[in-house]
Motif scaffolding. Structure first.
Motif, PDB file in Angstrom:
ATOM      1  N   SER A  70       9.445 -22.636 -17.393  1.00 27.08           N
ATOM      2  CA  SER A  70       9.981 -21.631 -18.298  1.00 27.08           C
ATOM      3  C   SER A  70       8.912 -20.540 -17.915  1.00 27.08           C
ATOM      4  N   LYS A  71       9.509 -19.240 -17.748  1.00 29.12           N
ATOM      5  CA  LYS A  71       8.906 -18.140 -17.339  1.00 29.12           C
ATOM      6  C   LYS A  71       8.843 -17.035 -18.441  1.00 29.12           C
ATOM      7  N   LEU A  72       8.040 -16.073 -18.470  1.00 31.08           N
ATOM      8  CA  LEU A  72       8.007 -15.027 -19.170  1.00 31.08           C
ATOM      9  C   LEU A  72       9.167 -14.300 -19.350  1.00 31.08           C
ATOM     10  N   THR A  73       9.595 -13.420 -20.283  1.00 27.14           N
ATOM     11  CA  THR A  73      10.786 -12.833 -20.397  1.00 27.14           C
ATOM     12  C   THR A  73      10.484 -11.212 -20.620  1.00 27.14           C
ATOM     13  N   ILE A  74      11.101 -10.191 -19.890  1.00 26.15           N
ATOM     14  CA  ILE A  74      11.052  -8.995 -19.785  1.00 26.15           C
ATOM     15  C   ILE A  74       9.521  -8.591 -19.493  1.00 26.15           C
ATOM     16  N   ALA A  75       8.954  -9.317 -18.634  1.00 30.76           N
ATOM     17  CA  ALA A  75       7.593  -8.965 -17.966  1.00 30.76           C
ATOM     18  C   ALA A  75       7.831  -7.962 -17.064  1.00 30.76           C
ATOM     19  N   GLN A  76       6.599  -7.216 -16.767  1.00 32.61           N
ATOM     20  CA  GLN A  76       6.677  -6.422 -15.582  1.00 32.61           C
ATOM     21  C   GLN A  76       6.558  -7.284 -14.208  1.00 32.61           C
ATOM     22  N   PRO A  77       7.170  -7.187 -13.147  1.00 31.75           N
ATOM     23  CA  PRO A  77       7.319  -7.848 -12.019  1.00 31.75           C
ATOM     24  C   PRO A  77       5.780  -8.072 -11.445  1.00 31.75           C
ATOM     25  N   GLU A  78       4.849  -7.157 -11.580  1.00 29.35           N
ATOM     26  CA  GLU A  78       3.351  -7.615 -11.323  1.00 29.35           C
ATOM     27  C   GLU A  78       2.761  -8.406 -12.183  1.00 29.35           C
ATOM     28  N   ALA A  79       3.143  -8.737 -13.363  1.00 30.01           N
ATOM     29  CA  ALA A  79       2.452  -9.596 -14.414  1.00 30.01           C
ATOM     30  C   ALA A  79       3.314 -10.987 -14.824  1.00 30.01           C
ATOM     31  N   ASP A  80       4.546 -10.934 -14.013  1.00 30.19           N
ATOM     32  CA  ASP A  80       5.510 -12.104 -14.374  1.00 30.19           C
ATOM     33  C   ASP A  80       4.878 -13.311 -13.982  1.00 30.19           C
ATOM     34  N   GLY A  81       5.480 -14.461 -14.376  1.00 29.30           N
ATOM     35  CA  GLY A  81       4.952 -15.714 -13.903  1.00 29.30           C
ATOM     36  C   GLY A  81       5.417 -16.677 -15.067  1.00 29.30           C
ATOM     37  N   LEU A  82       4.779 -18.139 -14.875  1.00 33.53           N
ATOM     38  CA  LEU A  82       5.112 -19.224 -15.769  1.00 33.53           C
ATOM     39  C   LEU A  82       4.302 -18.865 -17.167  1.00 33.53           C
ATOM     40  N   SER A  83       4.974 -19.537 -18.061  1.00 36.45           N
ATOM     41  CA  SER A  83       4.257 -19.504 -19.394  1.00 36.45           C
ATOM     42  C   SER A  83       3.467 -20.550 -19.446  1.00 36.45           C
ATOM     43  N   VAL A  84       2.509 -20.324 -20.584  1.00 35.81           N
ATOM     44  CA  VAL A  84       1.542 -21.284 -20.582  1.00 35.81           C
ATOM     45  C   VAL A  84       1.882 -22.662 -21.278  1.00 35.81           C
ATOM     46  N   ASP A  85       0.937 -23.626 -20.949  1.00 32.34           N
ATOM     47  CA  ASP A  85       1.335 -24.901 -21.808  1.00 32.34           C
ATOM     48  C   ASP A  85       0.671 -24.620 -23.327  1.00 32.34           C
ATOM     49  N   TRP A  86       1.663 -24.770 -24.151  1.00 32.69           N
ATOM     50  CA  TRP A  86       1.352 -24.363 -25.338  1.00 32.69           C
ATOM     51  C   TRP A  86       0.808 -25.507 -26.296  1.00 32.69           C
ATOM     52  N   LEU A  87       0.427 -26.535 -25.682  1.00 32.24           N
ATOM     53  CA  LEU A  87      -0.360 -27.698 -26.369  1.00 32.24           C
ATOM     54  C   LEU A  87      -1.731 -27.869 -25.838  1.00 32.24           C
ATOM     55  N   SER A  88      -2.253 -26.875 -25.108  1.00 28.95           N
ATOM     56  CA  SER A  88      -3.382 -26.992 -24.237  1.00 28.95           C
ATOM     57  C   SER A  88      -4.170 -26.104 -24.594  1.00 28.95           C
ATOM     58  N   PRO A  89      -5.648 -25.992 -24.650  1.00 25.31           N
ATOM     59  CA  PRO A  89      -6.608 -24.911 -24.781  1.00 25.31           C
ATOM     60  C   PRO A  89      -6.898 -24.122 -23.187  1.00 25.31           C
ATOM     61  N   ALA A  90      -6.705 -25.119 -22.390  1.00 26.39           N
ATOM     62  CA  ALA A  90      -6.999 -24.376 -20.980  1.00 26.39           C
ATOM     63  C   ALA A  90      -6.238 -23.170 -20.504  1.00 26.39           C
ATOM     64  N   PRO A  91      -5.124 -23.029 -20.500  1.00 26.02           N
ATOM     65  CA  PRO A  91      -4.207 -21.690 -20.171  1.00 26.02           C
ATOM     66  C   PRO A  91      -4.647 -20.517 -20.933  1.00 26.02           C
ATOM     67  N   VAL A  92      -5.033 -20.850 -22.436  1.00 27.26           N
ATOM     68  CA  VAL A  92      -5.486 -19.668 -23.059  1.00 27.26           C
ATOM     69  C   VAL A  92      -6.984 -19.169 -22.385  1.00 27.26           C
ATOM     70  N   ASP A  93      -7.565 -20.065 -22.043  1.00 30.45           N
ATOM     71  CA  ASP A  93      -8.939 -19.673 -21.191  1.00 30.45           C
ATOM     72  C   ASP A  93      -8.699 -19.073 -19.865  1.00 30.45           C
ATOM     73  N   ILE A  94      -7.793 -19.405 -19.465  1.00 33.75           N
ATOM     74  CA  ILE A  94      -7.220 -18.764 -18.193  1.00 33.75           C
ATOM     75  C   ILE A  94      -6.752 -17.274 -18.137  1.00 33.75           C
ATOM     76  N   GLN A  95      -5.928 -17.328 -19.422  1.00 32.57           N
ATOM     77  CA  GLN A  95      -5.413 -16.240 -19.686  1.00 32.57           C
ATOM     78  C   GLN A  95      -6.715 -14.875 -19.980  1.00 32.57           C
ATOM     79  N   PHE A  96      -7.757 -15.531 -20.759  1.00 31.07           N
ATOM     80  CA  PHE A  96      -8.736 -14.575 -21.043  1.00 31.07           C
ATOM     81  C   PHE A  96      -9.419 -14.356 -19.833  1.00 31.07           C
ATOM     82  N   GLU A  97      -9.350 -15.238 -18.712  1.00 24.76           N
ATOM     83  CA  GLU A  97     -10.109 -14.934 -17.573  1.00 24.76           C
ATOM     84  C   GLU A  97      -9.676 -13.814 -16.680  1.00 24.76           C
ATOM     85  N   HIS A  98      -8.224 -13.729 -16.656  1.00 26.01           N
ATOM     86  CA  HIS A  98      -7.753 -12.974 -15.796  1.00 26.01           C
ATOM     87  C   HIS A  98      -7.093 -11.831 -16.635  1.00 26.01           C
TER      88      HIS A  98
END
Length: 512
Positions: A305-333
C-alpha cells in the motif's frame, strides 16, 4: 410554537455559548482587551468575548499547500486573511492534487531548499500574527514516504501447508504461501493494482513460524461449517474495501462459530514448534513422528500500500501501522526538517504534528507480532496459528477466543506501536499530537480500537460525512436531510458507518 431545524440549531447554539462562557474557568478577553475573571462578567463582557475570543479559543482550519504552488506573498496574504477572519490555528497539508482530484501545476518540491525557505517564512509570519501551526506528518495520506522500505511497510500474514506421513526423516524446502493467500477480492486499497499480483519475491516475504500437528481426518478438524465471510472477518482479512459497512464486519465478529457433531479438535499440546529445525532458506530437517502430520508455515508480506495524493518527490510506501520503528524513521527523515527548521518557534508557533485518518491497505501483521501477543495476552500464540488457516485447535470455542485475542492484539499494536509512539516522539520534541485515528474512511475492514487510538492523542480529531444524498440535487435541503436521516439512521447505513455532518476536509473536531 413550531420552529424549523435551522432556527432550532441557531437558538441552541447561542444558549450553549452563553452557558459555556458563564462557566468559563480561565480568564478571557473582555472589552478593550481587559481580562475578565469568573464571577465578574456581565452580558457586555460575554458578548465581547464571544465576538473576539482569545487566540486559544479561536477556530482552526486546514491550510492546503497544493503541489508546492505557494509564494512568500501568498503565504503572508493567506495568514493575514486567517488572522482577520478570526482563525487562530492552521493545519498545513501538502498534497499533489487539489480537492476533488483537480490537477495542480508543479510548484516548489516538497522538502526542497526552496520549500524550506517558504516553510520558515510561514512560521515567522504565523508567529507575527499570533497564529499557531500544525503540520500533517506526510505528503498526502497517510504516514509514509520514499524512506519507508518494504520491511517497515504494512504487512499481511500468509500461510502454506504441507502434509507428510511418518515415521520418516523429512529433508526439503517448505512451500511458500501464495502471494494472495486469503485475499481474493481486494478492490480498492491505495495503489493496490500496482502490487496485489506481484510475485512473492518482490513483496519482501518473511517467515514468522513453522508448526506441525497430527491429523486423522482433515475435514473433521476444520471449520468446514462456517460461512466464508464469517471466517474472513474473524481472521482479520475480510477483503479490503472502504465501501464496506461496519455491520458487515462487526456482525460476523459477534457470531459464535457453529459447533457440529462431527467436529474434532487438535489438542493444543500436540502442536509442535519446528523453528529450530528450519533454516533461513526455509529448508526443514525433521524426524517426523508416526502418523499423518500437517506442517504449517506462517509468514508475512508487505501489503504494498502506498500514499495517496502525495507529491511525487515524497511518494512511497505507507508505514507498518503496528510497529513503532517506521514512526521513528518518519521523524528521522521528515521530522528533522519540520521540527528543525522551526528553531525557537518549536512548541510555540509550531504547536503540533498531525496524523490523518486511517486510509491505508488494511494490515493485519507485523514482524514481532508473536512477542506482542505474549505481552498483551499473556500466552504463546504459536500453537494456535493453525486456527488462522481454518483448523480447530483445542476446541471450537477456544479457537474462537484465540481469534478474538489475535484481533485485540492487532488493535493494541496499532494503538501503542503507531499512535502511542507518534505521541511519544512529538512530546520528546516539545510538541503535542493531533490524530484523526479512527477513520472512518478505511477502518471498516481493519480491526482497530478507535477510542484506544484516540486515547494516545492530545487533540483527538474526528470527521463527519453527509451520507448518500449529499451529492444529489436538493440533497442539502432540510427536508432531504431529515428524510435521509430517518432512512439511514443518521448516516449509519449511508455508505460509511458515521453520522451525518460536514465533509471531512472542512471540519476537524478537537477536544482539549
Amino acid at each position: 410554537m413550531t420552529i424549523n431545524r435551522r432556527q432550532f440549531i441557531r437558538i441552541g447554539s447561542l444558549t450553549a455559548a452563553h452557558a459555556g462562557l458563564a462557566s468559563f474557568i480561565p480568564p478571557f478577553v473582555g472589552e478593550r482587551g481587559a481580562f475578565v475573571k469568573r464571577g465578574t462578567e456581565n452580558m457586555s463582557d460575554l458578548y465581547s468575548a464571544f465576538r473576539q475570543p482569545p487566540q486559544s479559543s479561536q477556530v482552526g482550519g486546514f491550510w492546503w499547500w497544493f503541489n508546492g504552488l505557494v509564494s512568500r506573498e501568498g503565504i503572508t496574504r493567506d495568514l493575514q486573511e486567517f488572522h482577520d477572519k478570526g482563525i487562530g490555528e492552521v493545519l498545513m497539508i501538502n498534497t499533489a492534487s487539489g480537492l476533488g482530484g483537480a490537477k495542480m501545476p508543479q510548484g516548489v518540491k516538497f522538502l526542497s531548499e526552496e520549500w524550506r525557505v517558504l516553510y520558515r517564512h510561514a512560521l515567522q509570519e504565523a508567529a507575527r500574527l499570533g497564529i499557531t501551526v500544525g503540520v500533517n506528518f506526510t505528503s498526502g495520506w497517510c504516514m509514509g514516504g520514499p524512506w519507508i522500505e518494504p520491511q517497515h511497510a504494512g504487512r499481511w500474514f500468509l500461510q502454506s501447508r504441507l502434509e507428510v506421513t511418518g515415521p520418516q526423516h523429512f529433508s526439503g524446502n517448505l512451500p511458500l504461501p501464495g502471494h494472495r493467500d486469503g485475499y481474493d477480492k481486494m478492490v480498492n486499497a491505495p495503489g493496490y493494482k500496482d502490487y496485489i499480483d506481484l510475485p512473492l519475491e518482490k513483496l519482501d516475504y518473511r517467515d514468522t513460524a513453522v508448526v506441525a500437528f497430527p491429523i486423522q481426518d482433515e475435514a473433521k478438524v476444520r471449520f468446514h461449517h462456517q460461512p466464508t465471510d464469517l471466517f474472513a472477518a474473524k481472521t482479520n482479512r475480510k477483503d479490503a474495501s472502504n465501501f464496506l459497512k461496519a455491520k458487515d464486519l462487526t456482525d460476523p465478529l459477534l457470531q459464535p462459530f457453529e459447533i457440529h457433531p462431527s467436529d474434532e479438535a487438535v489438542r493444543v499440546d500436540q502442536v509442535i514448534d519446528l523453528a529450530r529445525f528450519v533454516g533461513k532458506d526455509g529448508r526443514l530437517e525433521w524426524e517426523v513422528p508416526e502418523g499423518k502430520w500437517v506442517i504449517l508455515r506462517t509468514g508475512h508480506r508487505m501489503t504494498g500500500s502506498k500514499l495517496t495524493i502525495a507529491q511525487p518527490e515524497a511518494d512511497g510506501l505507507s508505514v507498518d501501522w503496528l510497529s513503532p520503528a517506521p514512526v521513528d524513521i518518519q521523524f528521522e527523515h521528515l521530522g528533522k526538517i519540520i521540527i528543525g527548521d522551526a528553531g525557537e518557534l518549536k512548541g510555540k508557533t509550531l504547536k503540533f504534528l498531525h496524523d490523518d485518518s486511517f486510509e491505508d491497505g488494511f494490515p493485519n501483521w507485523t514482524a514481532d507480532i508473536l512477542e506482542k501477543f505474549q505481552h498483551y495476552r499473556g500466552y504463546d500464540a504459536r500453537p494456535y496459528l493453525p486456527v488462522l488457516n481454518g483448523y480447530i485447535i483445542g476446541s471450537v470455542e477456544l479457537a474462537n477466543r484465540f481469534l478474538h485475542d489475535y484481533r485485540k492484539t492487532v488493535a493494541d499494536c496499532m494503538a501503542d506501536g503507531h499512535y502511542g509512539q507518534f505521541a511519544r516522539k512529538c512530546h520528546e520534541n516539545g510538541l503535542v499530537v493531533q490524530n484523526e485515528a479512527a477513520g472512518p474512511n478505511r477502518s471498516g475492514t481493519m480491526c482497530m480500537d478507535g477510542l484506544k487510538n484516540l486515547g494516545r492523542s492530545d487533540y483527538p480529531a474526528g470527521e463527519f460525512w453527509l451520507g448518500l444524498r449529499h451529492d444529489e440535487e436538493g440533497g442539502l435541503d432540510d427536508g432531504a436531510r431529515d428524510s435521509a436521516e430517518r432512512v439511514d439512521g443518521l448516516g449509519a447505513e449511508g455508505g460509511d458507518s458515521h453520522v451525518a455532518g460536514m465533509d471531512r476536509r472542512l471540519v476537524a473536531v478537537r477536544v482539549e
